[in-house]
Design a protein around this motif. Structure first.
Motif, mmCIF file in Angstrom:
data_model
loop_
_atom_site.group_PDB
_atom_site.id
_atom_site.type_symbol
_atom_site.label_atom_id
_atom_site.label_comp_id
_atom_site.label_asym_id
_atom_site.label_seq_id
_atom_site.Cartn_x
_atom_site.Cartn_y
_atom_site.Cartn_z
ATOM 1 N N GLY A 150 142.630 -25.455 25.369
ATOM 2 C CA GLY A 150 141.436 -26.072 24.912
ATOM 3 C C GLY A 150 140.441 -25.060 25.166
ATOM 4 O O GLY A 150 139.528 -25.134 24.378
ATOM 5 N N ALA A 151 140.615 -24.304 26.280
ATOM 6 C CA ALA A 151 139.657 -23.301 26.356
ATOM 7 C C ALA A 151 139.676 -22.116 25.343
ATOM 8 O O ALA A 151 138.639 -21.751 25.112
ATOM 9 C CB ALA A 151 140.097 -22.498 27.971
ATOM 10 N N ASN A 152 140.797 -21.905 25.022
ATOM 11 C CA ASN A 152 140.950 -21.031 23.608
ATOM 12 C C ASN A 152 140.300 -21.504 22.600
ATOM 13 O O ASN A 152 139.663 -20.906 22.008
ATOM 14 C CB ASN A 152 142.516 -20.642 23.383
ATOM 15 C CG ASN A 152 143.175 -19.662 24.455
ATOM 16 O OD1 ASN A 152 142.340 -18.937 25.262
ATOM 17 N ND2 ASN A 152 144.348 -19.835 24.298
ATOM 18 N N GLY A 153 140.186 -22.575 22.327
ATOM 19 C CA GLY A 153 139.637 -23.446 21.062
ATOM 20 C C GLY A 153 138.221 -23.165 21.572
ATOM 21 O O GLY A 153 137.456 -22.910 20.508
ATOM 22 N N PHE A 154 137.449 -23.617 22.592
ATOM 23 C CA PHE A 154 136.168 -23.687 22.769
ATOM 24 C C PHE A 154 135.543 -22.420 22.655
ATOM 25 O O PHE A 154 134.664 -22.006 22.079
ATOM 26 C CB PHE A 154 136.083 -24.394 24.252
ATOM 27 C CG PHE A 154 134.274 -24.377 24.708
ATOM 28 C CD1 PHE A 154 133.556 -25.297 24.012
ATOM 29 C CD2 PHE A 154 134.158 -23.472 25.471
ATOM 30 C CE1 PHE A 154 132.388 -25.336 24.594
ATOM 31 C CE2 PHE A 154 132.628 -23.530 25.998
ATOM 32 C CZ PHE A 154 131.702 -24.330 25.369
ATOM 33 N N TYR A 155 136.248 -21.327 23.592
ATOM 34 C CA TYR A 155 135.528 -19.986 23.488
ATOM 35 C C TYR A 155 135.981 -18.945 22.349
ATOM 36 O O TYR A 155 135.145 -18.284 21.711
ATOM 37 C CB TYR A 155 136.137 -19.148 24.679
ATOM 38 C CG TYR A 155 135.477 -19.550 26.049
ATOM 39 C CD1 TYR A 155 134.262 -19.687 26.296
ATOM 40 C CD2 TYR A 155 136.471 -20.657 26.742
ATOM 41 C CE1 TYR A 155 133.772 -20.092 27.631
ATOM 42 C CE2 TYR A 155 135.931 -21.098 28.137
ATOM 43 C CZ TYR A 155 134.552 -20.975 28.468
ATOM 44 O OH TYR A 155 133.993 -21.478 29.489
ATOM 45 N N GLY A 156 137.094 -19.681 21.555
ATOM 46 C CA GLY A 156 137.374 -19.010 20.357
ATOM 47 C C GLY A 156 136.297 -19.145 19.210
ATOM 48 O O GLY A 156 135.852 -18.400 18.392
#
Length: 240
Positions: A150-156
């Protein structure tokens, strides 16, 4: 070779760090001895820390005792208001709305969907680090999250070019909280400063009244020790 003052703003590049401390003078002594920093007066009673004459961080007095004693990493943006809106639209929160800091630039605080707090910096005359990747300066920011996908999706989504673009040099990783901390630790960013010898730096932290929280341990980006200063602000030292 250390990277000197950047001439461009790539949205999502860590560009500045600051610490909010109950005792500013004690903070100056601690970090001055640990990293060899000198100081100059800066914005509204804060000080700017210098390493080899170049700006590397800011220390400020924490006026409200209810606020945490923390290091905060700031990500560069050409438009703080626009980025703040995108944070809200993608499930994050704006903790402190964009506010001008005189001619220096515009700052805001945001939180990702799991609550990890980070800063936003739109540069004016202050473009960020004058020195990074050298001993005594910023080298890495690690996000300890519960949901790394989820963090990768948000910051990506926010910082795609900085993280995944052809010229990406993110200085920013994501890892599960439980890799280093107890499961109940909330998601958070951990600012890393480079040192020449991690074990020696940990011994120096202890000598100065700080506390070693974890390490040294091997990570994909170097040898890490997680510590807290003598006022409780957590950060990491990184040998690479």
């Amino acid at each position: 070779m250390a990277e000197n003052r950047a001439s461009r703003v790539t949205e999502g590049i860590p560009c500045w760090v600051d610490a909010q401390l109950p005792d500013l003078e004690a903070g100056k002594r601690f970090y001055g001895e640990l990293f060899g920093w000198s100081y100059e007066d800066w914005y509204r009673g804060s000080v700017r820390a210098l390493k080899d004459g170049e700006p590397v961080a800011a220390l400020a007095h924490k006026a409200d005792g209810r606020m945490p004693t923390v290091w905060t990493v700031y990500f560069a943006t050409p438009a703080a208001e626009v980025l703040a809106r995108r944070v809200r639209e993608t499930g994050g929160q704006v903790v402190a709305v964009p506010m001008p800091m005189g001619e220096l630039g515009t700052a805001a605080l945001a939180a990702d969907p799991e609550g990890a707090v980070f800063g936003i910096w739109e540069p004016g005359t202050h473009t960020g680090f004058g020195l990074r990747h050298a001993p005594g300066s910023f080298v890495w920011a690690e996000l300890y999250a519960r949901d790394t996908a989820g963090a990768n999706g948000f910051y990506g989504g926010l910082f795609h070019d900085a993280l995944f673009g052809p010229d990406a040099e993110p200085d920013f990783g994501r890892a599960p909280v439980t890799d280093v901390f107890a499961a109940e630790m909330p998601p958070h960013f951990l600012v890393h400063f480079r040192v020449e010898d991690c074990e020696r730096a940990l011994a120096e932290v202890n000598r100065l009244g700080g506390r070693v929280q974890a390490g040294p341990f091997a990570a994909s980006y170097g040898t890490v020790g997680v510590v807290a200063d003598d006022q409780g602000a957590s950060f990491a030292v990184l040998e690479r």
